[in-house]
Design a protein around this motif. Structure first.
Motif, PDB file in Angstrom:
ATOM      1  N   VAL A  73      39.584  -7.874  74.465  1.00  0.00           N
ATOM      2  CA  VAL A  73      40.131  -9.024  73.747  1.00  0.00           C
ATOM      3  C   VAL A  73      40.065  -8.839  72.225  1.00  0.00           C
ATOM      4  O   VAL A  73      40.709  -9.572  71.488  1.00  0.00           O
ATOM      5  CB  VAL A  73      39.438 -10.348  74.167  1.00  0.00           C
ATOM      6  N   GLU A  74      39.283  -7.857  71.775  1.00  0.00           N
ATOM      7  CA  GLU A  74      39.240  -7.508  70.348  1.00  0.00           C
ATOM      8  C   GLU A  74      38.904  -6.035  70.229  1.00  0.00           C
ATOM      9  O   GLU A  74      38.039  -5.530  70.933  1.00  0.00           O
ATOM     10  CB  GLU A  74      38.172  -8.324  69.612  1.00  0.00           C
ATOM     11  N   SER A  75      39.624  -5.360  69.345  1.00  0.00           N
ATOM     12  CA  SER A  75      39.373  -3.945  69.115  1.00  0.00           C
ATOM     13  C   SER A  75      39.569  -3.667  67.633  1.00  0.00           C
ATOM     14  O   SER A  75      40.694  -3.651  67.145  1.00  0.00           O
ATOM     15  CB  SER A  75      40.350  -3.111  69.951  1.00  0.00           C
ATOM     16  N   SER A  76      38.443  -3.523  66.921  1.00  0.00           N
ATOM     17  CA  SER A  76      38.483  -3.264  65.477  1.00  0.00           C
ATOM     18  C   SER A  76      37.882  -1.889  65.228  1.00  0.00           C
ATOM     19  O   SER A  76      36.675  -1.749  65.052  1.00  0.00           O
ATOM     20  CB  SER A  76      37.674  -4.324  64.725  1.00  0.00           C
ATOM     21  N   GLN A  77      38.737  -0.872  65.270  1.00  0.00           N
ATOM     22  CA  GLN A  77      38.264   0.508  65.136  1.00  0.00           C
ATOM     23  C   GLN A  77      37.721   0.759  63.742  1.00  0.00           C
ATOM     24  O   GLN A  77      38.350   0.328  62.794  1.00  0.00           O
ATOM     25  CB  GLN A  77      39.403   1.481  65.430  1.00  0.00           C
ATOM     26  N   PRO A  78      36.604   1.432  63.561  1.00  0.00           N
ATOM     27  CA  PRO A  78      35.702   1.954  64.593  1.00  0.00           C
ATOM     28  C   PRO A  78      34.437   1.096  64.749  1.00  0.00           C
ATOM     29  O   PRO A  78      33.380   1.616  65.057  1.00  0.00           O
ATOM     30  CB  PRO A  78      35.345   3.329  64.022  1.00  0.00           C
ATOM     31  N   ASN A  79      34.553  -0.241  64.533  1.00  0.00           N
ATOM     32  CA  ASN A  79      33.349  -1.073  64.460  1.00  0.00           C
ATOM     33  C   ASN A  79      33.003  -1.896  65.692  1.00  0.00           C
ATOM     34  O   ASN A  79      31.837  -1.977  66.062  1.00  0.00           O
ATOM     35  CB  ASN A  79      33.466  -2.042  63.272  1.00  0.00           C
ATOM     36  N   THR A  80      33.995  -2.547  66.316  1.00  0.00           N
ATOM     37  CA  THR A  80      33.698  -3.546  67.344  1.00  0.00           C
ATOM     38  C   THR A  80      34.734  -3.531  68.465  1.00  0.00           C
ATOM     39  O   THR A  80      35.933  -3.413  68.197  1.00  0.00           O
ATOM     40  CB  THR A  80      33.707  -4.971  66.724  1.00  0.00           C
ATOM     41  N   ILE A  81      34.240  -3.683  69.684  1.00  0.00           N
ATOM     42  CA  ILE A  81      35.108  -3.904  70.843  1.00  0.00           C
ATOM     43  C   ILE A  81      34.519  -5.080  71.601  1.00  0.00           C
ATOM     44  O   ILE A  81      33.323  -5.086  71.934  1.00  0.00           O
ATOM     45  CB  ILE A  81      35.171  -2.669  71.768  1.00  0.00           C
ATOM     46  N   ARG A  82      35.355  -6.104  71.861  1.00  0.00           N
ATOM     47  CA  ARG A  82      34.909  -7.251  72.668  1.00  0.00           C
ATOM     48  C   ARG A  82      35.704  -7.259  73.968  1.00  0.00           C
ATOM     49  O   ARG A  82      36.921  -7.078  73.956  1.00  0.00           O
ATOM     50  CB  ARG A  82      35.128  -8.565  71.923  1.00  0.00           C
ATOM     51  N   ILE A  83      34.977  -7.482  75.054  1.00  0.00           N
ATOM     52  CA  ILE A  83      35.566  -7.414  76.389  1.00  0.00           C
ATOM     53  C   ILE A  83      35.280  -8.711  77.136  1.00  0.00           C
ATOM     54  O   ILE A  83      34.163  -9.232  77.090  1.00  0.00           O
ATOM     55  CB  ILE A  83      34.970  -6.215  77.172  1.00  0.00           C
ATOM     56  N   ARG A  84      36.294  -9.210  77.823  1.00  0.00           N
ATOM     57  CA  ARG A  84      36.092 -10.337  78.734  1.00  0.00           C
ATOM     58  C   ARG A  84      35.821  -9.721  80.104  1.00  0.00           C
ATOM     59  O   ARG A  84      36.718  -9.152  80.722  1.00  0.00           O
ATOM     60  CB  ARG A  84      37.325 -11.229  78.790  1.00  0.00           C
ATOM     61  N   LEU A  85      34.591  -9.805  80.534  1.00  0.00           N
ATOM     62  CA  LEU A  85      34.156  -9.244  81.813  1.00  0.00           C
ATOM     63  C   LEU A  85      34.031 -10.385  82.798  1.00  0.00           C
ATOM     64  O   LEU A  85      33.323 -11.358  82.539  1.00  0.00           O
ATOM     65  CB  LEU A  85      32.810  -8.538  81.635  1.00  0.00           C
ATOM     66  N   GLU A  86      34.762 -10.296  83.902  1.00  0.00           N
ATOM     67  CA  GLU A  86      34.712 -11.344  84.916  1.00  0.00           C
ATOM     68  C   GLU A  86      34.388 -10.724  86.268  1.00  0.00           C
ATOM     69  O   GLU A  86      35.109  -9.851  86.741  1.00  0.00           O
ATOM     70  CB  GLU A  86      36.046 -12.088  84.987  1.00  0.00           C
ATOM     71  N   PHE A  87      33.289 -11.170  86.841  1.00  0.00           N
ATOM     72  CA  PHE A  87      32.932 -10.749  88.191  1.00  0.00           C
ATOM     73  C   PHE A  87      33.524 -11.744  89.174  1.00  0.00           C
ATOM     74  O   PHE A  87      33.475 -12.953  88.935  1.00  0.00           O
ATOM     75  CB  PHE A  87      31.412 -10.717  88.378  1.00  0.00           C
ATOM     76  N   THR A  88      34.076 -11.248  90.280  1.00  0.00           N
ATOM     77  CA  THR A  88      34.539 -12.135  91.346  1.00  0.00           C
ATOM     78  C   THR A  88      33.627 -12.034  92.563  1.00  0.00           C
ATOM     79  O   THR A  88      33.534 -12.964  93.338  1.00  0.00           O
ATOM     80  CB  THR A  88      35.998 -11.822  91.728  1.00  0.00           C
ATOM     81  N   LYS A  89      32.956 -10.906  92.725  1.00  0.00           N
ATOM     82  CA  LYS A  89      31.950 -10.723  93.783  1.00  0.00           C
ATOM     83  C   LYS A  89      30.791  -9.945  93.196  1.00  0.00           C
ATOM     84  O   LYS A  89      31.022  -9.059  92.382  1.00  0.00           O
ATOM     85  CB  LYS A  89      32.530  -9.939  94.973  1.00  0.00           C
ATOM     86  N   PRO A  90      29.553 -10.173  93.514  1.00  0.00           N
ATOM     87  CA  PRO A  90      29.063 -11.033  94.588  1.00  0.00           C
ATOM     88  C   PRO A  90      29.154 -12.529  94.284  1.00  0.00           C
ATOM     89  O   PRO A  90      29.117 -13.332  95.188  1.00  0.00           O
ATOM     90  CB  PRO A  90      27.612 -10.610  94.756  1.00  0.00           C
ATOM     91  N   PHE A  91      29.266 -12.932  93.023  1.00  0.00           N
ATOM     92  CA  PHE A  91      29.573 -14.324  92.719  1.00  0.00           C
ATOM     93  C   PHE A  91      30.377 -14.375  91.435  1.00  0.00           C
ATOM     94  O   PHE A  91      30.357 -13.446  90.634  1.00  0.00           O
ATOM     95  CB  PHE A  91      28.320 -15.225  92.643  1.00  0.00           C
ATOM     96  N   LYS A  92      31.140 -15.464  91.250  1.00  0.00           N
ATOM     97  CA  LYS A  92      32.026 -15.590  90.100  1.00  0.00           C
ATOM     98  C   LYS A  92      31.223 -15.892  88.842  1.00  0.00           C
ATOM     99  O   LYS A  92      30.405 -16.805  88.826  1.00  0.00           O
ATOM    100  CB  LYS A  92      33.037 -16.712  90.330  1.00  0.00           C
ATOM    101  N   THR A  93      31.482 -15.107  87.824  1.00  0.00           N
ATOM    102  CA  THR A  93      30.858 -15.341  86.521  1.00  0.00           C
ATOM    103  C   THR A  93      31.657 -14.610  85.451  1.00  0.00           C
ATOM    104  O   THR A  93      32.293 -13.599  85.735  1.00  0.00           O
ATOM    105  CB  THR A  93      29.373 -14.885  86.505  1.00  0.00           C
TER     106      THR A  93
END
Length: 154
Positions: A73-93
C-alpha cells in the motif's frame, strides 16, 4: 480492545538498494520469507504490478501455512514499504506490516513490524499465546534469510 506489535531489527551488510527490491516484489519473497517452506504444496498467486504499490500476493496452504493476502500500500524506495496483510485462515485478521530501511556505517538497518488487534477468537487466543513469542522468531529467521539473499544479489 487489546493491540499488539511484533518488531525485529537487523543490520545487514548491504546497501538498502540491494535489500529493498527483495521485499518490494512478492515474487522475491520465495528467496527469504520464513513461511515459504512451511507447506511445500502451498498455492500462490500474484496480482497487480510485479512490485510497488498495488502488487498483491495470495497464498493458501496447510493448517500451519493458513491462507491470506498481502498488498503493498506504500512503497518509498529505498526507505519504507507498507503492506496490508490479511489472514483468512486459521482466523480472519488484518495485520498492517511495515519494513523500514535506514543506512548505517555497516550497511542497512532493516526493521520489520507487524501490528494487530486481539478481537473475537483472536482475543481468546491472545490469553494463551504471546504474538511476539509466536511470530518474533520467524521475523528473525526471515531477516537473516533476507540479509543472505541481499548479499547473493550484491
Amino acid at each position: 480492545m487489546s493491540t499488539y506489535e511484533v518488531t525485529r531489527t537487523s543490520i545487514m551488510p548491504a546497501p538498502a538498494e540491494e535489500i529493498f527490491p527483495l521485499v518490494n516484489n512478492f515474487h522475491e519473497w520465495t528467496k527469504w520469507s520464513p513461511w515459504e517452506s512451511v507447506d511445500p504444496a502451498m498455492q500462490r498467486s500474484y496480482t497487480g504490478p510485479d512490485s510497488g504499490v498495488g502488487a498483491g500476493y495470495a497464498w493458501s496452504g496447510n493448517r500451519k501455512a493458513g491462507s491470506g493476502t498481502m498488498e503493498i500500500v506504500e512503497s518509498s524506495q529505498p526507505n519504507t514499504i507498507r503492506i496490508r496483510l490479511e489472514f483468512t485462515k486459521p482466523f480472519k485478521t488484518v495485520n498492517p506490516t511495515t519494513f523500514t530501511f535506514a543506512p548505517t556505517a555497516n550497511g542497512t538497518q532493516v526493521t520489520w513490524s507487524m501490528t494487530g488487534e486481539n478481537k473475537g477468537i483472536g482475543k481468546v487466543f491472545a490469553l494463551f499465546m504471546n504474538m511476539d513469542k509466536m511470530v518474533g522468531g520467524d521475523f528473525e529467521k526471515g531477516l537473516a534469510s533476507l540479509a543472505a539473499a541481499a548479499q547473493r544479489r550484491a
